[in-house]
Design an enzyme around this catalytic site. Structure first.
Site, mmCIF file in Angstrom:
data_model
loop_
_atom_site.group_PDB
_atom_site.id
_atom_site.type_symbol
_atom_site.label_atom_id
_atom_site.label_comp_id
_atom_site.label_asym_id
_atom_site.label_seq_id
_atom_site.Cartn_x
_atom_site.Cartn_y
_atom_site.Cartn_z
ATOM 1 N N SER A 103 -0.145 -2.078 8.170
ATOM 2 C CA SER A 103 1.002 -2.433 9.015
ATOM 3 C C SER A 103 0.543 -3.271 10.197
ATOM 4 O O SER A 103 1.313 -4.061 10.738
ATOM 5 C CB SER A 103 1.684 -1.168 9.522
ATOM 6 O OG SER A 103 2.035 -0.337 8.439
ATOM 7 N N ASP A 140 -7.230 5.105 4.760
ATOM 8 C CA ASP A 140 -7.560 5.943 5.914
ATOM 9 C C ASP A 140 -8.454 7.078 5.404
ATOM 10 O O ASP A 140 -8.014 8.221 5.248
ATOM 11 C CB ASP A 140 -6.284 6.471 6.561
ATOM 12 C CG ASP A 140 -5.439 5.331 7.104
ATOM 13 O OD1 ASP A 140 -5.727 4.857 8.213
ATOM 14 O OD2 ASP A 140 -4.519 4.876 6.388
ATOM 15 N N GLY A 175 0.838 -1.209 0.000
ATOM 16 C CA GLY A 175 0.000 0.000 0.000
ATOM 17 C C GLY A 175 0.867 1.250 0.000
ATOM 18 O O GLY A 175 0.660 2.183 -0.796
ATOM 19 N N HIS A 176 1.870 1.254 0.884
ATOM 20 C CA HIS A 176 2.796 2.389 0.910
ATOM 21 C C HIS A 176 3.569 2.476 -0.417
ATOM 22 O O HIS A 176 3.773 3.565 -0.960
ATOM 23 C CB HIS A 176 3.806 2.232 2.048
ATOM 24 C CG HIS A 176 3.203 2.179 3.421
ATOM 25 N ND1 HIS A 176 3.133 1.017 4.158
ATOM 26 C CD2 HIS A 176 2.670 3.144 4.203
ATOM 27 C CE1 HIS A 176 2.583 1.270 5.325
ATOM 28 N NE2 HIS A 176 2.281 2.546 5.395
ATOM 29 N N GLN A 216 -8.995 10.272 7.409
ATOM 30 C CA GLN A 216 -7.725 11.002 7.525
ATOM 31 C C GLN A 216 -7.445 11.867 6.292
ATOM 32 O O GLN A 216 -7.078 13.041 6.414
ATOM 33 C CB GLN A 216 -6.584 10.012 7.729
ATOM 34 C CG GLN A 216 -5.196 10.609 7.603
ATOM 35 C CD GLN A 216 -4.113 9.611 7.963
ATOM 36 O OE1 GLN A 216 -3.878 9.349 9.126
ATOM 37 N NE2 GLN A 216 -3.447 9.043 6.971
HETATM 38 P P1 AMP Z 1 0.713 4.722 7.892
HETATM 39 O O1 AMP Z 1 2.148 4.366 7.757
HETATM 40 O O2 AMP Z 1 -0.153 3.604 8.332
HETATM 41 O O3 AMP Z 1 0.507 6.003 8.655
HETATM 42 O O4 AMP Z 1 0.218 5.042 6.420
HETATM 43 C C1 AMP Z 1 0.915 5.936 5.588
HETATM 44 C C2 AMP Z 1 0.088 6.183 4.355
HETATM 45 O O5 AMP Z 1 -0.100 4.966 3.663
HETATM 46 C C3 AMP Z 1 -1.299 6.735 4.668
HETATM 47 O O6 AMP Z 1 -1.610 7.751 3.726
HETATM 48 C C4 AMP Z 1 -2.176 5.540 4.504
HETATM 49 O O7 AMP Z 1 -3.512 5.845 4.149
HETATM 50 C C5 AMP Z 1 -1.475 4.826 3.362
HETATM 51 N N1 AMP Z 1 -1.867 3.418 3.319
HETATM 52 C C6 AMP Z 1 -1.843 2.522 4.333
HETATM 53 N N2 AMP Z 1 -2.330 1.323 3.932
HETATM 54 C C7 AMP Z 1 -2.683 1.486 2.630
HETATM 55 C C8 AMP Z 1 -3.276 0.615 1.647
HETATM 56 N N3 AMP Z 1 -3.595 -0.648 1.936
HETATM 57 N N4 AMP Z 1 -3.507 1.108 0.420
HETATM 58 C C9 AMP Z 1 -3.189 2.405 0.117
HETATM 59 N N5 AMP Z 1 -2.632 3.268 0.989
HETATM 60 C C10 AMP Z 1 -2.385 2.811 2.232
#
Ligand code: AMP
Length: 293
Positions: A191, A155, A39-40, A158
């Protein structure tokens, strides 16, 4: 595999970005908390495709965790995170430590708050979460000064809150929202999925199954929000390992709860549930004809 440059200080990020901008490059930015997955990687790849110089930040932000949440046990996997950033084509990775981001104690810190959009859903379940998110993201925007910043639709609330902050504070950048990346069985990549036991991992598919069932009902003509909501609730409750936090239908732009159809805009289904001890969220636009999950 190209390895991106890694910097730990604000001054080094500013220097690198200044240089890139001086060479006429547009700056893309992907803020993360590490424990990176596909995703990231998709966010980074999108930034690489749409801008000329991509900065990724990796910082587990304590101010967005509540007192009983998983800040200390949040996964920290820097070596593989850097491989992921390199593989996706990032140019620069910013890995500040706590003192770099928060030199003052929490009592004397400046916070930025977005009152609209943050009271319901995640904001209701996690009362100090969004002010932690908006504060760290605003700080990161001030450090990186990106032209475009990339957030995941995963999110959902968010990215809307960040968009509102950018609009309210006239920040000179564009927010891009990237569709949720899922496992083949539908589970949204997260994560926190690595906390799941094999049984819980199996049970966790109930979130995306619930959204798909709700989507299909809407596509088949169901127009009673309560009945659509019941599809979400019943599907989640069909699995005993899963306990529902919320399942709601909301206007996809304002996040106002949908009480009656017809609705003028798009409708998002928002879910949060605990699977074992792990809290997961998911969402889908239920009114998209192209299918949702
Ligand atoms: P985090 O590290 O969880 O704070 O996420 C960092 C970014 O990655 C945020 O903008 C999340 O929305 C995005 N993100 C997390 N999981 C996914 C996913 N499965 N698909 C797309 N973006 C994601």
């Amino acid at each position: 595999m190209p390895t991106p440059r890694v910097v730990e200080s604000i001054a080094d990020v500013r220097r690198a970005v200044h240089e890139a901008r001086g060479a006429g490059r547009r700056i893309g930015f992907v803020p993360t908390m590490g424990a990176l997955h596909e995703g990231h990687a998709r966010l980074v790849e999108t930034s690489v495709a749409e801008t000329d110089f991509t900065v990724v930040s990796i910082f587990v932000n304590p101010t967005q965790f509540g007192p009983n949440e998983d800040y200390t046990r949040y996964p920290r996997t820097l070596a593989t995170d850097l491989e992921c950033c390199g593989g996706a084509g990032a140019d620069l990775v910013f890995t500040p430590d706590l003192a770099m981001m928060y030199p003052r104690p929490r009592e004397s810190m400046t916070f930025v708050e977005v009152p609209g959009l943050t009271t319901d859903f995640e904001g209701a379940s996690r009362p100090t979460h969004f002010r932690g998110v908006t504060t760290v993201v605003l700080k990161l925007f001030a450090i990186v000064e990106p032209d475009v910043a990339f957030f995941g639709a995963k999110d959902y609330q968010q990215q809307l809150v960040i968009r509102r902050m950018v609009d309210d504070l006239n920040l000179p950048l564009v927010i891009r929202t990237v569709p949720t990346v899922r496992e083949p069985d539908g589970l949204a990549k997260s994560s926190r999925n690595r906390y799941l036991s094999p049984e819980d991992r199996q049970a966790a598919t109930v979130l995306s199954r619930a959204l798909r069932a709700a989507c299909e009902a809407v596509r088949a003509g169901e127009r009673d929000p309560d009945r659509v909501r019941q599809i979400l609730v019943k599907t989640i409750e069909s699995d005993q390992r899963v306990s529902l936090d919320y399942a709601e239908l909301a206007d996809a732009d304002t996040l106002e709860r949908v009480r009656a159809w017809p609705v003028s805009g798009r409708v998002v289904g928002l879910l949060a549930a605990r699977v074992g001890t792990t809290r997961l969220i998911d969402n889908a636009i239920l009114t998209d004809e192209s299918g949702c999950v």
